[in-house]
Design a protein around this motif. Sequence first.
Motif, mmCIF file in Angstrom:
data_model
loop_
_atom_site.group_PDB
_atom_site.id
_atom_site.type_symbol
_atom_site.label_atom_id
_atom_site.label_comp_id
_atom_site.label_asym_id
_atom_site.label_seq_id
_atom_site.Cartn_x
_atom_site.Cartn_y
_atom_site.Cartn_z
ATOM 1 N N VAL A 1 0.829 -1.215 0.000
ATOM 2 C CA VAL A 1 0.000 0.000 0.000
ATOM 3 C C VAL A 1 0.861 1.261 0.000
ATOM 4 C CG1 VAL A 1 -1.963 -1.139 1.113
ATOM 5 C CG2 VAL A 1 -0.309 0.120 2.519
ATOM 6 N N LEU A 2 2.094 1.150 0.469
ATOM 7 C CA LEU A 2 2.983 2.313 0.490
ATOM 8 C C LEU A 2 3.339 2.768 -0.919
ATOM 9 C CD1 LEU A 2 5.293 1.277 3.461
ATOM 10 C CD2 LEU A 2 3.288 2.782 3.498
ATOM 11 N N LEU A 3 3.241 1.868 -1.891
ATOM 12 C CA LEU A 3 3.475 2.244 -3.285
ATOM 13 C C LEU A 3 2.438 3.249 -3.772
ATOM 14 C CD1 LEU A 3 4.221 -1.294 -4.729
ATOM 15 C CD2 LEU A 3 5.884 0.583 -4.522
ATOM 16 N N THR B 1 3.120 6.879 -0.456
ATOM 17 C CA THR B 1 4.249 7.680 -0.009
ATOM 18 C C THR B 1 5.394 7.796 -0.991
ATOM 19 O OG1 THR B 1 5.211 5.773 1.104
ATOM 20 C CG2 THR B 1 3.778 7.180 2.422
ATOM 21 N N ASP B 2 5.459 6.978 -1.987
ATOM 22 C CA ASP B 2 6.604 6.988 -2.897
ATOM 23 C C ASP B 2 6.209 7.601 -4.231
ATOM 24 O OD1 ASP B 2 7.947 5.087 -5.250
ATOM 25 O OD2 ASP B 2 9.342 5.965 -3.833
ATOM 26 N N GLY C 1 -4.463 1.733 7.330
ATOM 27 C CA GLY C 1 -4.621 2.153 8.724
ATOM 28 C C GLY C 1 -3.441 1.738 9.576
ATOM 29 N N HIS C 2 -2.967 0.534 9.381
ATOM 30 C CA HIS C 2 -1.835 0.032 10.166
ATOM 31 C C HIS C 2 -0.604 0.914 9.984
ATOM 32 C CE1 HIS C 2 0.934 -2.786 12.058
ATOM 33 N NE2 HIS C 2 1.730 -2.576 11.020
ATOM 34 N N PHE C 3 -0.333 1.321 8.752
ATOM 35 C CA PHE C 3 0.835 2.152 8.469
ATOM 36 C C PHE C 3 0.540 3.644 8.629
ATOM 37 C CE2 PHE C 3 1.857 -1.761 6.044
ATOM 38 C CZ PHE C 3 3.015 -2.085 6.730
ATOM 39 N N ASN C 4 -0.666 3.956 9.106
ATOM 40 C CA ASN C 4 -1.069 5.334 9.385
ATOM 41 C C ASN C 4 -0.976 6.221 8.137
ATOM 42 O OD1 ASN C 4 -2.162 7.204 11.146
ATOM 43 N ND2 ASN C 4 -0.172 8.001 11.749
ATOM 44 N N VAL C 5 -1.401 5.674 6.995
ATOM 45 C CA VAL C 5 -1.368 6.423 5.741
ATOM 46 C C VAL C 5 -2.739 6.428 5.050
ATOM 47 C CG1 VAL C 5 1.119 6.118 5.343
ATOM 48 C CG2 VAL C 5 -0.484 4.399 4.477
#
Length: 110
Positions: free
Chosen positions: A47-49, A52-53, A78-82
């Motif tokens: 999900v960070l793809l 945030t990147d 939610g887990h990664f607060n994003v």
Amino acid sequence: MSKVLLLKDDKIGEHAELGRKLMLNFLGTLLTMDKQPKAMYLLNRAVLLATTDSEGVEALKRLEEKGVVIYSCQTCLGHFNVLDMLKVGSIGNMQNTLNALLSEDSVITI
């Protein structure tokens, strides 16, 4: 035959720096292919793809423009607060992920 990609990480393999380069290369190469997956489901760190990147986001935006539907796991965001940082695609849940995985002809896990 419709294909779905299931991405489980923001990198490919164990080595963080190399794995990150490989994932961005994977997405960039996918953009050049004639055949595209029907959808991409991003779970865990993948999900960070979509959040945030900038390189990952840009590649995913271009894939979405080509008609690839992109879902990011709500629990993972939610887990990664994003959760409020999603820049491409839609928020999905485990039910729509499982429905897709169980109904498609082919699922490729990365």
